[in-house]
Scaffold this motif. Structure first.
Motif, mmCIF file in Angstrom:
data_model
loop_
_atom_site.group_PDB
_atom_site.id
_atom_site.type_symbol
_atom_site.label_atom_id
_atom_site.label_comp_id
_atom_site.label_asym_id
_atom_site.label_seq_id
_atom_site.Cartn_x
_atom_site.Cartn_y
_atom_site.Cartn_z
ATOM 1 N N GLN A 167 -20.684 -53.096 50.659
ATOM 2 C CA GLN A 167 -20.442 -54.237 49.515
ATOM 3 C C GLN A 167 -22.082 -54.720 49.375
ATOM 4 O OE1 GLN A 167 -18.185 -55.444 47.413
ATOM 5 N NE2 GLN A 167 -16.842 -53.961 48.155
ATOM 6 N N LEU A 168 -22.674 -55.051 50.472
ATOM 7 C CA LEU A 168 -24.006 -55.507 50.536
ATOM 8 C C LEU A 168 -25.120 -54.514 49.747
ATOM 9 C CD1 LEU A 168 -24.478 -57.544 53.906
ATOM 10 C CD2 LEU A 168 -24.240 -58.413 51.327
ATOM 11 N N LYS A 169 -24.773 -53.307 50.311
ATOM 12 C CA LYS A 169 -25.530 -52.391 49.652
ATOM 13 C C LYS A 169 -25.418 -51.891 48.254
ATOM 14 C CE LYS A 169 -26.057 -49.558 53.912
ATOM 15 N NZ LYS A 169 -25.590 -48.257 54.730
ATOM 16 N N SER A 170 -24.118 -52.103 47.668
ATOM 17 C CA SER A 170 -23.895 -52.066 46.105
ATOM 18 C C SER A 170 -24.199 -53.217 45.601
ATOM 19 C CB SER A 170 -22.554 -51.422 46.144
ATOM 20 O OG SER A 170 -21.468 -52.346 46.689
ATOM 21 N N HIS A 171 -24.012 -54.453 46.122
ATOM 22 C CA HIS A 171 -24.359 -55.690 45.307
ATOM 23 C C HIS A 171 -25.325 -56.374 46.185
ATOM 24 C CE1 HIS A 171 -21.025 -54.636 42.574
ATOM 25 N NE2 HIS A 171 -20.243 -54.624 43.920
ATOM 26 N N LEU A 206 -25.504 -65.351 49.617
ATOM 27 C CA LEU A 206 -24.032 -66.015 49.830
ATOM 28 C C LEU A 206 -23.996 -65.870 51.403
ATOM 29 C CD1 LEU A 206 -21.614 -67.020 48.636
ATOM 30 C CD2 LEU A 206 -20.600 -64.802 48.455
ATOM 31 N N PHE A 207 -24.113 -64.645 51.934
ATOM 32 C CA PHE A 207 -23.725 -64.343 53.249
ATOM 33 C C PHE A 207 -24.579 -65.238 54.242
ATOM 34 C CE2 PHE A 207 -21.273 -60.889 51.743
ATOM 35 C CZ PHE A 207 -20.114 -60.749 52.453
ATOM 36 N N PHE A 208 -25.814 -65.458 53.698
ATOM 37 C CA PHE A 208 -26.840 -65.934 54.576
ATOM 38 C C PHE A 208 -26.478 -67.472 54.569
ATOM 39 C CE2 PHE A 208 -31.018 -68.379 54.541
ATOM 40 C CZ PHE A 208 -31.276 -68.032 55.773
ATOM 41 N N PHE A 209 -26.219 -67.988 53.551
ATOM 42 C CA PHE A 209 -26.015 -69.402 53.342
ATOM 43 C C PHE A 209 -24.515 -69.774 54.051
ATOM 44 C CE2 PHE A 209 -29.326 -69.554 50.353
ATOM 45 C CZ PHE A 209 -30.074 -70.374 50.603
ATOM 46 N N ILE A 210 -23.725 -69.031 53.777
ATOM 47 C CA ILE A 210 -22.313 -69.111 54.552
ATOM 48 C C ILE A 210 -22.373 -69.267 56.029
ATOM 49 C CG2 ILE A 210 -20.068 -68.088 54.875
ATOM 50 C CD1 ILE A 210 -19.872 -67.759 51.802
ATOM 51 N N GLY A 211 -22.903 -68.113 56.385
ATOM 52 C CA GLY A 211 -23.296 -67.868 57.796
ATOM 53 C C GLY A 211 -24.128 -69.217 58.467
#
Length: 81
Positions: free
Chosen positions: A8-12, A18-23
């Motif tokens: 998903q991260l490669k395609s979007h 979003l993953f950075f701030f949630i983590g």
């Protein structure tokens, strides 16, 4: 699951922040819970010392962060319990 996330991260690539701030939020919340659970006012051992805050002297630092406060010069005003 990690394969799906990486796909998903490669395609979007817009999902990376979003993953950075949630983590980051999860890490900060775990650190805050650890700080709350490991403070001097928390008692995890009820059998040996049920009230550890009574054994703290007047020169112990109670606050997490203080500005311009020297705890070694404080004097105890109350009685011993």
């Amino acid at each position: 699951m990690l394969g799906t996330v990486s796909k998903q991260l490669k395609s979007h690539p817009a999902l990376i922040p979003l993953f950075f701030f949630i983590g980051g939020g999860m890490v900060m919340s775990m650190m805050y819970l650890g700080r709350l659970g490991l403070g001097p006012h928390v008692c995890w051992d009820r059998k040996n010392n049920p009230e550890p805050w009574n054994k703290m002297s007047a020169t112990d630092q109670y606050k997490f962060f203080t500005v311009n406060m020297d705890y070694s010069k404080l004097k105890k005003n109350g009685p011993d319990f």
